[in-house]
Design a protein around this motif. Structure first.
Motif, PDB file in Angstrom:
ATOM      1  N   THR A 102       0.828  -1.210   0.000  1.00  0.00           N
ATOM      2  CA  THR A 102       0.000   0.000   0.000  1.00  0.00           C
ATOM      3  C   THR A 102       0.863   1.261   0.000  1.00  0.00           C
ATOM      4  OG1 THR A 102      -0.181  -0.049   2.413  1.00  0.00           O
ATOM      5  CG2 THR A 102      -1.943  -1.141   1.153  1.00  0.00           C
ATOM      6  N   ALA A 103       2.081   1.154  -0.542  1.00  0.00           N
ATOM      7  CA  ALA A 103       3.009   2.288  -0.532  1.00  0.00           C
ATOM      8  C   ALA A 103       2.408   3.525  -1.193  1.00  0.00           C
ATOM      9  CB  ALA A 103       4.324   1.902  -1.210  1.00  0.00           C
ATOM     10  N   THR A 104       1.737   3.354  -2.323  1.00  0.00           N
ATOM     11  CA  THR A 104       1.170   4.512  -3.022  1.00  0.00           C
ATOM     12  C   THR A 104       0.164   5.246  -2.145  1.00  0.00           C
ATOM     13  OG1 THR A 104       1.543   3.546  -5.196  1.00  0.00           O
ATOM     14  CG2 THR A 104      -0.145   5.256  -5.042  1.00  0.00           C
ATOM     15  N   GLU A 105      -0.752   4.514  -1.528  1.00  0.00           N
ATOM     16  CA  GLU A 105      -1.770   5.144  -0.674  1.00  0.00           C
ATOM     17  C   GLU A 105      -1.116   5.820   0.538  1.00  0.00           C
ATOM     18  OE1 GLU A 105      -3.570   2.030  -3.148  1.00  0.00           O
ATOM     19  OE2 GLU A 105      -1.906   1.924  -1.742  1.00  0.00           O
ATOM     20  N   GLU A 106      -0.139   5.155   1.148  1.00  0.00           N
ATOM     21  CA  GLU A 106       0.506   5.714   2.330  1.00  0.00           C
ATOM     22  C   GLU A 106       1.341   6.944   1.977  1.00  0.00           C
ATOM     23  OE1 GLU A 106       2.135   3.057   5.334  1.00  0.00           O
ATOM     24  OE2 GLU A 106       1.159   1.371   4.316  1.00  0.00           O
ATOM     25  N   ASP A 126      11.251  23.661   9.546  1.00  0.00           N
ATOM     26  CA  ASP A 126      12.124  22.612   9.023  1.00  0.00           C
ATOM     27  C   ASP A 126      11.568  21.238   9.367  1.00  0.00           C
ATOM     28  OD1 ASP A 126      14.154  24.426   8.024  1.00  0.00           O
ATOM     29  OD2 ASP A 126      14.623  24.808  10.133  1.00  0.00           O
ATOM     30  N   PHE A 127      10.983  20.587   8.364  1.00  0.00           N
ATOM     31  CA  PHE A 127      10.406  19.254   8.509  1.00  0.00           C
ATOM     32  C   PHE A 127      11.167  18.306   7.590  1.00  0.00           C
ATOM     33  CE2 PHE A 127       7.204  22.258   9.675  1.00  0.00           C
ATOM     34  CZ  PHE A 127       6.601  21.691  10.787  1.00  0.00           C
ATOM     35  N   ILE A 128      11.614  17.192   8.151  1.00  0.00           N
ATOM     36  CA  ILE A 128      12.375  16.219   7.374  1.00  0.00           C
ATOM     37  C   ILE A 128      11.627  14.896   7.419  1.00  0.00           C
ATOM     38  CG2 ILE A 128      14.573  15.012   7.120  1.00  0.00           C
ATOM     39  CD1 ILE A 128      15.831  17.418   8.684  1.00  0.00           C
ATOM     40  N   LEU A 129      11.195  14.442   6.253  1.00  0.00           N
ATOM     41  CA  LEU A 129      10.515  13.163   6.112  1.00  0.00           C
ATOM     42  C   LEU A 129      11.562  12.126   5.746  1.00  0.00           C
ATOM     43  CD1 LEU A 129       7.836  11.528   5.839  1.00  0.00           C
ATOM     44  CD2 LEU A 129       7.866  12.188   3.430  1.00  0.00           C
ATOM     45  N   LEU A 130      11.601  11.014   6.482  1.00  0.00           N
ATOM     46  CA  LEU A 130      12.610  10.010   6.222  1.00  0.00           C
ATOM     47  C   LEU A 130      12.086   8.633   6.568  1.00  0.00           C
ATOM     48  CD1 LEU A 130      15.150   9.858   9.122  1.00  0.00           C
ATOM     49  CD2 LEU A 130      13.213  11.390   9.186  1.00  0.00           C
ATOM     50  N   GLY A 131      12.777   7.622   6.084  1.00  0.00           N
ATOM     51  CA  GLY A 131      12.419   6.252   6.410  1.00  0.00           C
ATOM     52  C   GLY A 131      12.454   5.359   5.201  1.00  0.00           C
ATOM     53  N   ASP A 132      11.777   4.245   5.329  1.00  0.00           N
ATOM     54  CA  ASP A 132      11.660   3.277   4.250  1.00  0.00           C
ATOM     55  C   ASP A 132      10.294   3.495   3.615  1.00  0.00           C
ATOM     56  OD1 ASP A 132      11.452   1.138   2.535  1.00  0.00           O
ATOM     57  OD2 ASP A 132      12.054  -0.362   4.013  1.00  0.00           O
ATOM     58  N   LEU A 133      10.275   4.260   2.537  1.00  0.00           N
ATOM     59  CA  LEU A 133       9.013   4.605   1.893  1.00  0.00           C
ATOM     60  C   LEU A 133       8.589   3.592   0.832  1.00  0.00           C
ATOM     61  CD1 LEU A 133      10.057   7.401   3.129  1.00  0.00           C
ATOM     62  CD2 LEU A 133       8.429   8.374   1.530  1.00  0.00           C
ATOM     63  N   ASN A 134       9.455   2.658   0.489  1.00  0.00           N
ATOM     64  CA  ASN A 134       9.151   1.743  -0.619  1.00  0.00           C
ATOM     65  C   ASN A 134       8.691   2.549  -1.836  1.00  0.00           C
ATOM     66  OD1 ASN A 134       9.600  -0.988   0.488  1.00  0.00           O
ATOM     67  ND2 ASN A 134       8.119  -0.287   1.992  1.00  0.00           N
ATOM     68  N   ALA A 135       9.457   3.600  -2.122  1.00  0.00           N
ATOM     69  CA  ALA A 135       9.038   4.594  -3.107  1.00  0.00           C
ATOM     70  C   ALA A 135       9.703   4.421  -4.463  1.00  0.00           C
ATOM     71  CB  ALA A 135       9.316   5.993  -2.553  1.00  0.00           C
ATOM     72  N   PRO A 142       7.648   6.691  -9.337  1.00  0.00           N
ATOM     73  CA  PRO A 142       8.325   7.950  -9.000  1.00  0.00           C
ATOM     74  C   PRO A 142       7.702   9.184  -9.644  1.00  0.00           C
ATOM     75  CG  PRO A 142       9.936   6.271  -9.547  1.00  0.00           C
ATOM     76  CD  PRO A 142       8.575   5.708  -9.886  1.00  0.00           C
ATOM     77  N   SER A 143       6.948   9.029 -10.730  1.00  0.00           N
ATOM     78  CA  SER A 143       6.307  10.202 -11.333  1.00  0.00           C
ATOM     79  C   SER A 143       5.266  10.802 -10.382  1.00  0.00           C
ATOM     80  CB  SER A 143       5.655   9.837 -12.662  1.00  0.00           C
ATOM     81  OG  SER A 143       4.556   8.969 -12.463  1.00  0.00           O
ATOM     82  N   HIS A 144       4.833  10.020  -9.387  1.00  0.00           N
ATOM     83  CA  HIS A 144       3.893  10.550  -8.399  1.00  0.00           C
ATOM     84  C   HIS A 144       4.552  11.546  -7.451  1.00  0.00           C
ATOM     85  CE1 HIS A 144       1.489   6.658  -9.084  1.00  0.00           C
ATOM     86  NE2 HIS A 144       0.905   7.637  -9.721  1.00  0.00           N
ATOM     87  N   GLN A 145       5.887  11.628  -7.469  1.00  0.00           N
ATOM     88  CA  GLN A 145       6.579  12.576  -6.594  1.00  0.00           C
ATOM     89  C   GLN A 145       6.145  14.009  -6.890  1.00  0.00           C
ATOM     90  OE1 GLN A 145      10.761  11.840  -7.030  1.00  0.00           O
ATOM     91  NE2 GLN A 145      10.757  10.317  -5.406  1.00  0.00           N
ATOM     92  N   ILE A 146       5.848  14.304  -8.147  1.00  0.00           N
ATOM     93  CA  ILE A 146       5.399  15.651  -8.495  1.00  0.00           C
ATOM     94  C   ILE A 146       4.093  15.952  -7.777  1.00  0.00           C
ATOM     95  CG2 ILE A 146       4.618  17.129 -10.384  1.00  0.00           C
ATOM     96  CD1 ILE A 146       6.595  15.478 -12.171  1.00  0.00           C
TER      97      ILE A 146
END
Length: 176
Positions: A102-106, A126-135, A142-146
């Motif tokens: 469910t990586a896309t939904e999350e 300053d917010f830093i998002l990190l972790g294992d996103l399975n992205a 990856p085109s969903h990054q936009i």
């Protein structure tokens, strides 16, 4: 050799593994402390997030697990406030380990967690998002990054590009 690190997939029900790790780190001659979140997960296999930091360099603040009223996240983001003891840098870390199925939904729901954090820490920028996103690869396009970047209400920058291999396995994926 680090001031602050995010730790994921702590599966130790007894709660002793993180203490043992801290003791091992302290044995290097540097005092480390940690913040650990609650056990999370939808299956019987629960995991925890933690942050381990140098006590002489980093000052922790408030930490919490993000609310998930729509039950999107398998393991809700763990959000924590930190500031450096030297200099003038404070920041919020938002740690997540998305479920591959469910990586896309999350990932698409992460702007809600970031918005919540920005409301909780309203004077922070300053917010830093990190972790294992399975992205990457077959988990997330990856085109969903936009679309993800545009969903944020403030300027953002993605630091790990689509072609970056963040694994030590035979795959070539920008998961983390």
């Amino acid at each position: 050799q680090f001031d602050l690190v995010a730790i994921q997939e702590i599966r130790d029900k007894s709660g002793t593994a993180i203490v043992q790790l801290e003791n091992m780190m302290d044995a290097t001659g540097v005092d480390y402390n940690y913040i650990i979140g609650p056990r999370l997960g939808r299956t019987s296999s629960k995991v925890q997030y933690a942050y381990m930091y140098r006590a002489d360099k980093i000052q922790p603040g408030k930490s919490y697990t993000a609310d998930d009223p729509m039950d999107i996240f398998h393991r809700e983001p763990f959000i924590a406030e930190f500031k450096t003891k030297e200099g003038n840098f404070d920041f919020i870390l938002i740690q997540i380990h998305t479920d591959p199925e469910t990586a896309t939904e999350e990932i698409n729901a992460l702007p809600l967690a970031i918005k919540s954090a920005s409301e909780t820490f309203e004077n922070e920028n300053d917010f830093i998002l990190l972790g294992d996103l399975n992205a990457d690869c077959n988990y997330y396009n990856p085109s969903h990054q936009i679309a993800f970047t545009m969903a944020l209400s403030y300027p953002s920058k993605i630091l790990i590009g689509d072609g970056t291999d963040t694994t030590v396995s035979k795959t070539d994926c920008a998961y983390d």
